[in-house]
Design an enzyme around this catalytic site. Structure first.
Site, mmCIF file in Angstrom:
data_model
loop_
_atom_site.group_PDB
_atom_site.id
_atom_site.type_symbol
_atom_site.label_atom_id
_atom_site.label_comp_id
_atom_site.label_asym_id
_atom_site.label_seq_id
_atom_site.Cartn_x
_atom_site.Cartn_y
_atom_site.Cartn_z
ATOM 1 N N ARG A 79 0.834 -1.191 0.000
ATOM 2 C CA ARG A 79 0.000 0.000 0.000
ATOM 3 C C ARG A 79 0.879 1.255 0.000
ATOM 4 O O ARG A 79 2.035 1.225 0.429
ATOM 5 C CB ARG A 79 -0.868 -0.020 1.258
ATOM 6 C CG ARG A 79 -1.942 1.041 1.282
ATOM 7 C CD ARG A 79 -3.072 0.540 2.116
ATOM 8 N NE ARG A 79 -4.017 1.577 2.526
ATOM 9 C CZ ARG A 79 -5.021 2.026 1.777
ATOM 10 N NH1 ARG A 79 -5.185 1.578 0.554
ATOM 11 N NH2 ARG A 79 -5.853 2.922 2.255
ATOM 12 N N THR A 356 -11.488 0.752 -7.591
ATOM 13 C CA THR A 356 -10.424 -0.146 -7.141
ATOM 14 C C THR A 356 -10.654 -1.396 -7.949
ATOM 15 O O THR A 356 -11.677 -1.499 -8.621
ATOM 16 C CB THR A 356 -10.590 -0.414 -5.628
ATOM 17 O OG1 THR A 356 -10.382 0.790 -4.915
ATOM 18 C CG2 THR A 356 -9.653 -1.478 -5.095
ATOM 19 N N THR A 374 -5.318 -0.464 -6.086
ATOM 20 C CA THR A 374 -6.162 0.711 -6.307
ATOM 21 C C THR A 374 -5.372 1.997 -6.494
ATOM 22 O O THR A 374 -4.204 2.083 -6.113
ATOM 23 C CB THR A 374 -7.104 0.887 -5.089
ATOM 24 O OG1 THR A 374 -8.048 1.917 -5.356
ATOM 25 C CG2 THR A 374 -6.352 1.252 -3.818
ATOM 26 N N SER A 428 -9.938 -0.428 3.450
ATOM 27 C CA SER A 428 -11.032 -1.397 3.568
ATOM 28 C C SER A 428 -10.799 -2.608 2.670
ATOM 29 O O SER A 428 -11.604 -3.538 2.665
ATOM 30 C CB SER A 428 -12.358 -0.749 3.173
ATOM 31 O OG SER A 428 -12.669 0.322 4.027
ATOM 32 N N GLY A 448 -14.772 -1.151 -3.912
ATOM 33 C CA GLY A 448 -15.988 -0.536 -3.374
ATOM 34 C C GLY A 448 -15.791 0.261 -2.100
ATOM 35 O O GLY A 448 -16.758 0.520 -1.383
ATOM 36 N N GLY A 449 -14.538 0.649 -1.788
ATOM 37 C CA GLY A 449 -14.330 1.436 -0.568
ATOM 38 C C GLY A 449 -14.880 0.668 0.628
ATOM 39 O O GLY A 449 -14.686 -0.554 0.724
HETATM 40 O O1 DON Z 1 -8.133 1.174 0.540
HETATM 41 C C1 DON Z 1 -9.307 1.536 0.540
HETATM 42 O O2 DON Z 1 -10.115 1.196 1.368
HETATM 43 C C2 DON Z 1 -9.795 2.419 -0.591
HETATM 44 N N1 DON Z 1 -8.701 3.191 -1.125
HETATM 45 C C3 DON Z 1 -10.451 1.574 -1.621
HETATM 46 C C4 DON Z 1 -11.085 2.416 -2.707
HETATM 47 C C5 DON Z 1 -12.090 1.678 -3.486
HETATM 48 O O3 DON Z 1 -12.342 0.516 -3.280
HETATM 49 C C6 DON Z 1 -12.824 2.431 -4.490
HETATM 50 N N2 DON Z 1 -13.661 1.515 -5.247
HETATM 51 N N3 DON Z 1 -14.687 1.554 -5.709
#
Ligand code: DON
Length: 543
Positions: A79, A356, A374, A428, A448-449
């Protein structure tokens, strides 16, 4: 309820599921030519960086969960980390209000980890020569590929075109100078091809110490970004022990901090265990009520306790303690929604629209890779640095830019996830596997955040508690509840009668076209079942 009738893709030996056809083909070819799951995962990461630019990346980061055929598991954290010059209040204006700088533009980026992560995984677990794994991405970037309907459509969503148009390189490459790409157009990316060629020939060293590092840091400096050559040189992949739990006879191997996802999945399973939430069937209002109540309770805990484990203790054991879970379970009332305000204080707004991607791979020897990576928001910070051809992330917004106030996902987070130099933002992302009787059972994950955690939970429960096949488990409609705002999101394919029942329990329901974009491989009765999300352009390929 409308559940799609599509069968999963079935194969005997190996399977790749990704969100994009070319990337799936690249991964399957690596496996067919004797590469293992890690080789395929590396090749797919580079391919998606070309063909799925909203989320596939060189300028972002993510997590790779691995389970080798001999049962060893590991979690590779590549990350983004905060640049050395980052500071607690860097996104606050003179009145101490949070600005958009954590989401758009040069200052939004953390130090990218993807190239280092792939090199790390390859050096430790790969079999094929590195250059062979990067080459397919070079070819796709150099020769171009036909833009799909889904990709063309992405540029028209939300504020994407506006965001990309702010940055000349992004506008030229991804918006065809403003004319917009259409389905069927061939997208060639010569600058990206040149960057990938350097990575092919010189490995991650080029990205962190060589010409790419030099060009990236120079472009950052010219435009007020924070990432320096030193930051890039100092970047480190962290190999972690996955989080493991047990639920209804299945071992759940999942993402540890700095992901909040694994704790969430295990905490919510722990709350549901001991309820009879399955009694009325998958998709029934009562079942959804129990899920939503478990979700609400976990997300309240997430807001308070989670952040980079290198900087603060994350109370994993305490959150998963059976007595604690029992108290949470006991506070759920049948057929009556608990107002989120009664669980813990706090008020926030949820903002939509980001991206993502996740892919799942199993090879013929039984090694498995689950990768979620992502740029954070769709097309990241919008910035394509000069001469490099790849988009940069806006992962800094996954911190709490102003602790106690919502970030771009509407998540209220505390000091545990505030900004500090070299710190990793809380995530997440939840690449996860299920293991039964010592054997791999499923590989799963999604973008999906914050909805990621709930989507992975629901698909795992569909497999474990409802016995669905991979495609049924993925295509079953999903819900999302994140404590604040006090609102239940539900996919619109639920029956209107179910939604009305949930409303009568006290839920404010917001209908969504789709929640998540799952990619699942399930091992069942000697077959591999590959299931992309039936509502996307994802594909599965096996042999
Ligand atoms: O790491 C995370 O939780 C976020 N950066 C993920 C972002 C994400 O999944 C956007 N997708 N739709």
């Amino acid at each position: 309820m409308s559940v799609e009738a599509r069968e999963p893709v079935r194969a005997r030996h190996a399977m790749v599921v990704t969100v994009e056809q070319h990337a799936t083909d690249v991964g399957a070819a690596v496996l067919q030519n004797g590469g293992n799951a890690v080789d395929a995962a590396v090749a797919v990461a580079f391919a998606l960086a070309v063909t799925h630019p909203s989320a596939g990346n060189l300028g972002g980061g993510g997590f790779m969960l691995l389970r080798m055929a001999d049962g060893r598991t590991t979690f590779i954290d590549f990350r983004e980390r905060a640049p050395g010059a980052a500071s607690h209040d860097m996104y606050l204006d003179a009145d101490r209000n949070a600005t958009k700088d954590s989401q758009i533009g040069y200052r939004a980026s953390g130090i990218p980890g993807t190239v280092a992560g792939m090199a790390y995984a390859h050096a430790k677990f790969g079999k094929k020569p590195w250059n062979e794994l990067v080459q397919p991405a070079v070819d796709l970037a150099k020769n171009g590929f036909p833009v799909s309907w889904g990709l063309a459509n992405m540029f028209t969503l939300d504020n994407i075109a506006e965001k990309l148009a702010e940055f000349p390189e992004s506008k030229r490459i991804f918006l065809k100078g403003g004319a917009m790409l259409e389905a069927g157009d061939v997208l060639t990316q010569p600058e990206l091809a040149a960057t990938l060629e350097r990575i092919r020939d010189r490995g991650a060293d080029d990205f962190y110490h060589g010409q790419t590092a030099h060009l990236l840091a120079a472009d950052m400096q010219e435009h007020g970004g924070l990432i320096t050559e030193q930051d890039l040189a100092d970047y480190k992949v962290i190999e972690r022990r996955p989080l493991t739990g047990f639920y209804h006879g299945h071992t759940v191997v999942t993402a540890p901090p700095p992901s909040s996802g694994g704790i969430g999945i295990l905490e919510m399973m722990g709350i549901l265990d001991g309820t009879d939430y399955t009694r009325t069937g998958a998709g029934s209002a009562r079942e959804l009520h129990y899920l939503a109540e478990a979700m609400r309770r976990f997300f309240a805990d997430r807001s308070q306790y989670m952040g980079d484990p290198e900087f603060n203790k994350v109370p994993v054991t305490e959150l998963l303690d059976p007595h604690y879970l029992e108290t949470l379970r006991a506070s759920i009332q049948p057929e009556k929604a608990t107002p989120s305000s009664e669980i813990r204080p706090g008020k926030i707004e949820l903002v939509e629209g980001s991206h993502t991607t996740h892919y799942s791979i199993v090879d013929a020897a039984g090694n498995a890779a689950a990768v979620t990576y992502t740029l954070n928001d769709s097309f990241g910070s919008g910035v394509t640095p000069a001469k490099l051809g790849f988009l940069m992330n806006d992962e800094m917004d996954d911190f709490a830019p102003k602790p106690g106030e919502p970030n771009g996902f509407g998540l209220v987070q505390g000091e545990a996830n505030s900004i500090a130099p070299h710190k990793t933002p809380l995530s997440s992302m939840s690449p996860t596997m299920l293991v039964r009787d010592g054997k791999l059972e499923a590989v799963l994950g999604t973008p999906g955040g914050p909805t990621i955690i709930n989507s992975v939970l629901q698909v795992a429960l569909n497999i474990i508690d409802f016995g669905m096949n991979a495609q049924e488990a993925v295509d079953q409609p999903r819900i999302h509840e994140q404590w604040m705002p006090d609102r239940l999101q539900a996919e619109m394919s639920f029956s209107p009668d179910t939604i009305r029942l949930l409303e009568s329990y006290g839920y404010e329901v917001q209908l969504k076209r789709r929640i998540g974009e799952m990619a699942v491989v399930l091992v069942r009765n000697g077959w591999l079942e590959g299931a992309p999300d039936g509502r996307t352009e994802g594909t599965a390929k096996g042999f």
